[in-house]
Write a protein that holds these residues in place. Structure first.
Motif, PDB file in Angstrom:
ATOM      1  N   HIS A   1      16.315   6.653  26.992  1.00 50.84           N
ATOM      2  CA  HIS A   1      15.705   7.910  26.548  1.00 50.84           C
ATOM      3  C   HIS A   1      16.529   9.108  27.001  1.00 50.84           C
ATOM      4  N   LEU A   2      17.025   9.071  28.225  1.00 50.48           N
ATOM      5  CA  LEU A   2      17.870  10.156  28.723  1.00 50.48           C
ATOM      6  C   LEU A   2      19.152  10.279  27.898  1.00 50.48           C
ATOM      7  N   VAL A   3      19.782   9.144  27.624  1.00 54.25           N
ATOM      8  CA  VAL A   3      21.022   9.151  26.840  1.00 54.25           C
ATOM      9  C   VAL A   3      20.749   9.640  25.424  1.00 54.25           C
ATOM     10  N   LEU A   4      19.674   9.159  24.812  1.00 54.91           N
ATOM     11  CA  LEU A   4      19.344   9.560  23.442  1.00 54.91           C
ATOM     12  C   LEU A   4      18.957  11.031  23.360  1.00 54.91           C
ATOM     13  N   SER A   5      18.411  11.559  24.432  1.00 54.66           N
ATOM     14  CA  SER A   5      18.078  12.989  24.455  1.00 54.66           C
ATOM     15  C   SER A   5      19.339  13.838  24.361  1.00 54.66           C
ATOM     16  N   PHE A   6      20.398  13.393  25.007  1.00 58.26           N
ATOM     17  CA  PHE A   6      21.661  14.117  24.924  1.00 58.26           C
ATOM     18  C   PHE A   6      22.287  13.986  23.535  1.00 58.26           C
ATOM     19  N   CYS A   7      22.058  12.857  22.871  1.00 57.38           N
ATOM     20  CA  CYS A   7      22.593  12.665  21.511  1.00 57.38           C
ATOM     21  C   CYS A   7      21.942  13.630  20.531  1.00 57.38           C
ATOM     22  N   ALA A   8      20.708  13.992  20.767  1.00 60.62           N
ATOM     23  CA  ALA A   8      19.975  14.863  19.843  1.00 60.62           C
ATOM     24  C   ALA A   8      20.563  16.260  19.777  1.00 60.62           C
TER      25      ALA A   8
ATOM     26  N   LEU B   1      23.638  16.950  19.133  1.00 61.91           N
ATOM     27  CA  LEU B   1      24.564  16.969  17.997  1.00 61.91           C
ATOM     28  C   LEU B   1      23.781  17.118  16.697  1.00 61.91           C
ATOM     29  N   PRO B   2      24.243  17.985  15.790  1.00 61.76           N
ATOM     30  CA  PRO B   2      23.512  18.147  14.539  1.00 61.76           C
ATOM     31  C   PRO B   2      23.621  16.897  13.658  1.00 61.76           C
ATOM     32  N   VAL B   3      22.635  16.619  12.913  1.00 63.19           N
ATOM     33  CA  VAL B   3      22.465  15.548  11.931  1.00 63.19           C
ATOM     34  C   VAL B   3      22.784  14.162  12.489  1.00 63.19           C
ATOM     35  N   ILE B   4      24.043  13.874  12.789  1.00 63.59           N
ATOM     36  CA  ILE B   4      24.414  12.535  13.248  1.00 63.59           C
ATOM     37  C   ILE B   4      23.725  12.220  14.579  1.00 63.59           C
ATOM     38  N   GLY B   5      23.700  13.165  15.485  1.00 58.80           N
ATOM     39  CA  GLY B   5      23.038  12.958  16.762  1.00 58.80           C
ATOM     40  C   GLY B   5      21.548  12.757  16.599  1.00 58.80           C
ATOM     41  N   GLU B   6      20.946  13.507  15.682  1.00 59.82           N
ATOM     42  CA  GLU B   6      19.509  13.350  15.430  1.00 59.82           C
ATOM     43  C   GLU B   6      19.205  11.991  14.813  1.00 59.82           C
ATOM     44  N   LEU B   7      20.039  11.555  13.870  1.00 60.74           N
ATOM     45  CA  LEU B   7      19.850  10.239  13.252  1.00 60.74           C
ATOM     46  C   LEU B   7      20.044   9.124  14.279  1.00 60.74           C
ATOM     47  N   ALA B   8      21.107   9.241  15.076  1.00 60.69           N
ATOM     48  CA  ALA B   8      21.363   8.232  16.108  1.00 60.69           C
ATOM     49  C   ALA B   8      20.232   8.220  17.139  1.00 60.69           C
ATOM     50  N   GLY B   9      19.769   9.410  17.513  1.00 59.28           N
ATOM     51  CA  GLY B   9      18.670   9.491  18.470  1.00 59.28           C
ATOM     52  C   GLY B   9      17.390   8.881  17.932  1.00 59.28           C
ATOM     53  N   GLY B  10      17.082   9.145  16.665  1.00 60.73           N
ATOM     54  CA  GLY B  10      15.877   8.584  16.054  1.00 60.73           C
ATOM     55  C   GLY B  10      15.953   7.074  15.925  1.00 60.73           C
ATOM     56  N   ALA B  11      17.090   6.578  15.456  1.00 65.10           N
ATOM     57  CA  ALA B  11      17.259   5.127  15.309  1.00 65.10           C
ATOM     58  C   ALA B  11      17.253   4.451  16.681  1.00 65.10           C
ATOM     59  N   GLY B  12      17.934   5.069  17.641  1.00 62.34           N
ATOM     60  CA  GLY B  12      17.958   4.499  18.989  1.00 62.34           C
ATOM     61  C   GLY B  12      16.582   4.479  19.622  1.00 62.34           C
ATOM     62  N   SER B  13      15.817   5.532  19.404  1.00 61.40           N
ATOM     63  CA  SER B  13      14.459   5.579  19.950  1.00 61.40           C
ATOM     64  C   SER B  13      13.600   4.467  19.378  1.00 61.40           C
ATOM     65  N   LEU B  14      13.755   4.212  18.093  1.00 58.68           N
ATOM     66  CA  LEU B  14      12.997   3.137  17.450  1.00 58.68           C
ATOM     67  C   LEU B  14      13.415   1.780  18.009  1.00 58.68           C
ATOM     68  N   LEU B  15      14.724   1.624  18.270  1.00 60.91           N
ATOM     69  CA  LEU B  15      15.227   0.360  18.816  1.00 60.91           C
ATOM     70  C   LEU B  15      14.821   0.138  20.267  1.00 60.91           C
ATOM     71  N   VAL B  16      14.347   1.163  20.921  1.00 59.85           N
ATOM     72  CA  VAL B  16      13.832   1.013  22.289  1.00 59.85           C
ATOM     73  C   VAL B  16      12.307   0.945  22.276  1.00 59.85           C
TER      74      VAL B  16
END
Length: 162
Positions: free
Chosen positions: A41-48, A50-65
């Protein structure tokens, strides 16, 4: 002696049992995955950031956790011989509390507002109680949700000469 799982084995097990709820999870499996989910969650928070790509990666990563976190939580409750539905208690209390607080504030009904505040506190207490419950040892041997995660698996051996 119950040894438990290592950090990496617990994460592997949780992802191997991604959608499995009809089983049991030992304390080490659950708590190591809680630690992993917190770090993720901490790592994905930092990804958010970044515009668009970071938000998509953060959302997908959150779902995978999130999905294996829910399933390992249910399996942990099963190891305690309790229904996974107990995990809904804080969510139900907070939903009811928010309804009462909003309705009480809009309708100027002080008693409903106060009751909503009390339910918010009750939901916080329920989270603490569930966390304490999850720290308890599981039931020994078979229970209604399956075999003990630490029960040795004895292969069938037929040796009539012994």
């Amino acid at each position: 002696m119950n040894e438990g799982l290592s950090f990496s084995d617990a994460i592997k097990t949780c992802y191997h049992k991604f959608f499995t709820i009809n089983a049991r999870a030992c304390r080490s499996e659950y708590w190591y995955f809680v630690l992993f989910a917190f770090i993720a969650h901490l790592v994905l928070s930092f990804c958010a950031v970044l515009p668009v790509i970071g938000e998509l990666a953060g959302g997908a990563g959150s779902l995978l956790v999130f999905i294996p976190f829910v399933t390992v939580s249910i399996r942990r409750m099963h190891d305690l011989d309790k229904s996974g539905l107990w995990l809904l208690l804080p969510a139900i209390l907070i939903a009811l509390a928010l309804f009462l607080v909003l309705y009480g504030a809009l309708a100027t009904a002080g008693m409903l507002f106060f009751l909503g505040i009390v339910l918010i506190l009750a939901s916080a207490v329920s989270v603490v109680l569930i966390a304490l419950l999850m720290a308890q040892p599981g039931t020994h041997g078979q229970n209604r949700f399956g075999p003990d995660p630490f029960q040795p698996k004895i292969p069938f051996s037929f040796k009539p000469w012994e």
